[in-house]
Design an enzyme around this catalytic site. Structure first.
Site, PDB file in Angstrom:
ATOM      1  CE  LYS A 118       8.589 -36.594   1.356  1.00  0.00           C
ATOM      2  NZ  LYS A 118       8.189 -37.661   0.458  1.00  0.00           N
TER       3      LYS A 118
HETATM    4  N1  PMP Z   1       5.917 -43.256   1.870  1.00  0.00           N
HETATM    5  C1  PMP Z   1       6.689 -42.588   1.003  1.00  0.00           C
HETATM    6  C2  PMP Z   1       7.846 -43.296   0.372  1.00  0.00           C
HETATM    7  C3  PMP Z   1       6.405 -41.246   0.690  1.00  0.00           C
HETATM    8  O1  PMP Z   1       7.163 -40.588  -0.184  1.00  0.00           O
HETATM    9  C4  PMP Z   1       5.292 -40.624   1.297  1.00  0.00           C
HETATM   10  C5  PMP Z   1       4.958 -39.209   0.955  1.00  0.00           C
HETATM   11  N2  PMP Z   1       5.650 -38.313   1.757  1.00  0.00           N
HETATM   12  C6  PMP Z   1       4.529 -41.356   2.211  1.00  0.00           C
HETATM   13  C7  PMP Z   1       4.871 -42.673   2.474  1.00  0.00           C
HETATM   14  C8  PMP Z   1       3.389 -40.738   2.937  1.00  0.00           C
HETATM   15  O2  PMP Z   1       3.852 -39.827   3.919  1.00  0.00           O
HETATM   16  P1  PMP Z   1       2.998 -38.563   4.326  1.00  0.00           P
HETATM   17  O3  PMP Z   1       1.661 -39.049   4.693  1.00  0.00           O
HETATM   18  O4  PMP Z   1       3.722 -37.989   5.495  1.00  0.00           O
HETATM   19  O5  PMP Z   1       2.964 -37.651   3.167  1.00  0.00           O
END
Ligand code: PMP
Length: 306
Positions: free
Chosen positions: A157
């Site tokens: 991320k």
């Molecule tokens: N894909 C992306 C590109 C994101 O930014 C997020 C948000 N964090 C997600 C998927 C979903 O991840 P999560 O369920 O861990 O928040």
């Protein structure tokens, strides 16, 4: 009183108005930072705030940091403690969002991952719905592709990678849609939404793009898979998904910490199901909202009381 009031910055909790970085900060210039988005949920009945899957989010922050060669000086347990302390000080009686950010804090010119100082800050902010979770939203396939593992790895991320998300989301909004679905860089398969994972329902089976379709391996995605299998006895298949498979799905929905569980009513102006929230999506959403508020005992280990 303005919210938030505090931030954890340069090793201590201070008023957020004093938490400032130098304009020369390397990660501000080059996007070389990794972060997380965590939610806390206010349970009006118990009058308590619960942070959802906090440790899992910090584990992913560590994974992202490993990819970007950022050394985090605080062990996961300490990051959890700092987060709880911040939330206690804010005293929210509403849902909130927690943003830990590990970054290259050095001031030298040049995009580099090594030889620069590194630090971490955390702040929190009150937050309601990111996408409307009460209706089925209108989605398009983005004309922009998802990043790939060999450019900016979507598995991490990375702050700079959100240029990719911003360009997709903005295009969708300006064209009258609520969100975008993004294809892999070869244009062959569905990857995910601009900042959320995607699921299709077909013949009472859940289908979602696999980890090798350049997705962020979402914690909500993992929660949805567990809910579907363990609570609803639904089969889940992780496999590459074609663009037009979305058009013929019985149901479609997004999931993510921000997005929560959000039904999709149309893709590229093709109506999905009858255009409103599908039955299975509704069941998953309702279980999800109970679990995050610590209303289901079996999942209480995912909820940390503030
Ligand atoms: N894909 C992306 C590109 C994101 O930014 C997020 C948000 N964090 C997600 C998927 C979903 O991840 P999560 O369920 O861990 O928040």
């Amino acid at each position: 009183m303005e919210k938030p009031k505090f931030a954890f910055f340069e090793g201590k909790i201070i008023p957020i108005s004093e938490a400032k970085v130098d304009i020369r900060t390397s990660s501000l210039q080059y996007g070389t930072a990794v972060f997380e988005g965590i939610r806390s949920y206010w349970n009006a009945e118990t009058e308590k705030n619960y942070v959802f899957r906090m440790e899992d989010h910090y584990k992913r922050l560590y994974d992202s940091a490993r990819i970007l060669m950022i050394k985090i000086k605080y062990p996961i347990e300490e990051l959890c403690d700092i987060t709880l302390e911040l939330l206690k000080k804010e005293g929210y009686t509403e849902d909130s969002y927690i943003r830990p950010f590990a970054y290259n804090s050095g001031l030298k010119i040049g995009p580099k991952l090594t030889g620069t100082e590194q630090d971490l800050f955390i702040y929190t902010i009150p937050m309601g719905d990111y996408l409307d979770t009460t209706k089925a939203i209108k989605v398009c396939t983005s004309s922009w592709s998802r990043l790939s593992d060999n450019s900016i790895p979507p598995r991490a991320k990375v702050s700079g990678a959100y240029v990719n998300s911003a360009i997709q989301k903005t295009e969708a909004l300006l064209n009258g849609f609520d969100e975008a679905i993004v294809l892999t860089s070869d244009g062959q398969h569905v990857s995910e939404g601009s900042a959320m994972n995607v699921f299709a329902v077909k013949n009472n089976t859940l289908i979602t793009p696999p980890v090798y379709s350049d997705i962020l391996e979402g914690i909500t995605r993992d929660t949805v898979i567990k809910i579907a299998q363990d609570e609803l006895n639904i089969k889940v298949i992780e496999r590459p998904v074609d663009r037009t498979e979305m058009y013929t799905a019985d149901e479609l929905f997004f999931c993510g910490t921000g997005a929560q569980v959000s039904a999709i009513g149309s893709v590229d102006n093709r109506i999905i199901g009858n255009g409103s929230m599908g039955q299975l999506t509704g069941k998953i959403q309702s279980l999800y909202f109970k679990i995050v508020k610590n209303e289901i005992n079996k999942y209480s280990s995912w909820c940390t009381e503030v």
